[in-house]
Write an enzyme that holds these catalytic residues in place. Structure first.
Site, short mmCIF file in Angstrom:
data_model
loop_
_atom_site.label_atom_id
_atom_site.label_comp_id
_atom_site.label_asym_id
_atom_site.label_seq_id
_atom_site.Cartn_x
_atom_site.Cartn_y
_atom_site.Cartn_z
N SER A 309 99.31 -0.22 34.97
CA SER A 309 99.71 0.52 33.77
C SER A 309 99.59 2.03 33.98
CB SER A 309 98.87 0.04 32.58
OG SER A 309 99.40 0.48 31.36
N ASP A 320 106.36 9.97 43.93
CA ASP A 320 107.70 10.53 43.78
C ASP A 320 107.74 12.02 44.12
OD1 ASP A 320 108.57 8.05 43.07
OD2 ASP A 320 109.23 8.58 41.04
N LYS A 334 102.85 -3.27 36.12
CA LYS A 334 103.03 -3.27 34.65
C LYS A 334 103.78 -2.00 34.26
CE LYS A 334 100.63 -3.73 30.23
NZ LYS A 334 100.96 -2.43 29.61
#
Length: 405
Positions: A309, A320, A334
């Site tokens: 999460s 990224d 999740k």
């Protein structure tokens, strides 16, 4: 007879609240015609005020009050009306909370509580709940509970498949009381039961130290209200000590408040997008970092299968932007967001309301985030409450990577 009257009242209240949740009208109204019922059924629209639903509830109610042998727990009947509506969504993350369960949930993020000193995670496919962390010096450690123990019973009630938050609320209670916890442990042929005392547990979600080679280390065990200031203070302290590189440990961090994760990322990332969510209508909500602060030293993020999460939001952004190396094993996967809606009577419902995406537009739900350098934790130390630094092969790999840089 009094129980039966209360039971009928419970049914009526249950129908009314269910109708309000569905955005419908009061039961018994003639505004919903048979034609509109059929139209809603064809469209797949939720219609719990249809005449068919009302008639069936009345039919069951009549049978129960006329023939049911045992005493009726009217509160339980009412609660299960609401629970049933949410269970029918077939979403393992959705839940209905009673007043007590909702209050326990709120207490769990305020920094202290009466509990036993463990963190737990749940496999949403099997419903199995596992202890992922035992706090040092906690009642759980004193009683003999270990990371990796699978919780089977709490207070003599089986909890497999129960909503994790509700299990947490069962574990909590009055200070000084004890609660029996039954667990399955690898290598043991039968369940083990421990009587664990409840005490005030001060939650320190962040720990930090300076490792050899001036490598800073920050462990973040969950993202709570208190975590942001604890993390920023730890980062400042390490920088004042002359850190030249940093390890952030999110292993066994099951998530928490997305807002806390984003506030911490704002201190690390360059200006830009941190994460965005999209709801069922395609509405997009973006969270961004500003240009004021960013971390420009070598960075490693430790993750594993219990990093979930908000931890994955954190890891996804680091990956990224390319500002750090992920070390460990695949994260949980999740990629959806739940929101809790308090109801007027002090209860609440939790619903899945959106998907979240990493800055590059990746939704990792059911997939997880792959580490840049995969390292399985040595099984010999996996169940230790505190893993010595020299025996933590994942940490050692992180230090090796940073030393080379």
């Amino acid at each position: 007879m009094e129980n039966k009257k209360q039971f009928i009242k419970g049914f009526a209240v249950g129908i009314l609240v269910t109708v309000l949740l569905a955005g419908g009208i009061f039961a018994g109204s003639n505004a919903l015609t048979k034609a509109s019922d059929e139209k809603k059924a064809e469209s797949g629209e939720l219609n719990l005020t249809s005449s068919q639903v009302e008639d069936k509830i009345t039919e069951i109610e009549t049978l129960v009050q006329n023939y049911y042998l045992n005493d009726i727990d009217t509160d339980q009947v009412e609660n299960y009306l609401y629970k049933g509506m949410i269970v029918g969504l077939d979403d393992p993350y959705a839940a209905y909370y009673t007043k007590e369960e909702y209050q326990s949930l709120m207490d769990s993020t305020n920094g202290s509580y009466y509990g036993i000193g463990v963190e737990m995670s749940q496999n949403m496919t099997t419903g199995i709940i596992t202890i992922t962390r035992v706090f040092e010096g906690s009642p759980a450690e004193e009683a003999g509970l270990l990371p990796g123990d699978v919780i089977y019973r709490v207070d003599d009630e089986e909890v497999t498949g129960e909503d994790l938050t509700k299990v947490v609320s069962k574990v909590k209670g009055a200070e000084g009381t004890t609660i029996p916890i039954s667990v399955a442990r690898e290598g043991e042929s039968d369940y083990l039961t421990f009587d664990v005392e409840r005490r005030m547990i001060e939650i320190s979600t962040v720990a930090h130290k300076l490792l050899d080679g001036n490598i800073g280390y920050i462990s973040v065990t969950s993202f709570d209200d208190v975590t942001v200031n604890q993390f920023l203070a730890a980062l400042d302290d390490l920088e004042n000590q002359g850190e030249t590189a940093l390890i952030i440990d999110l292993r066994n961090n099951g998530g928490g408040l997305v807002s806390s994760a984003c506030s911490m990322l704002d201190r690390l990332l360059p200006e830009g997008l941190i994460v965005y969510t999209e709801d069922k209508y395609g509405n997009r909500d973006e969270m961004k970092s500003d240009v004021e602060n960013y971390f420009d030293k070598p960075l490693v993020l430790l993750v594993n299968g219990n990093s979930a999460s908000a931890s994955e939001i954190f890891a996804g952004a680091i990956k990224d932007y390319g500002i750090g190396t992920l070390v460990g094993t695949q994260t949980f996967g999740k990629g959806i967001v739940q929101k809790i809606y308090p109801l007027s009577d002090g209860t609440a419902v939790k619903l899945t309301v959106s998907k979240y995406y990493t800055p590059n537009g990746n939704n990792i739900h059911g997939i997880g985030i792959a580490p840049d350098v995969e390292v399985e934790l040595d099984p010999a130390v996996a169940n230790e409450v505190v893993i010595p630094e020299e025996k933590d092969n994942q940490l050692q790999k992180a230090m090796e990577i940073l030393t080379e840089k």
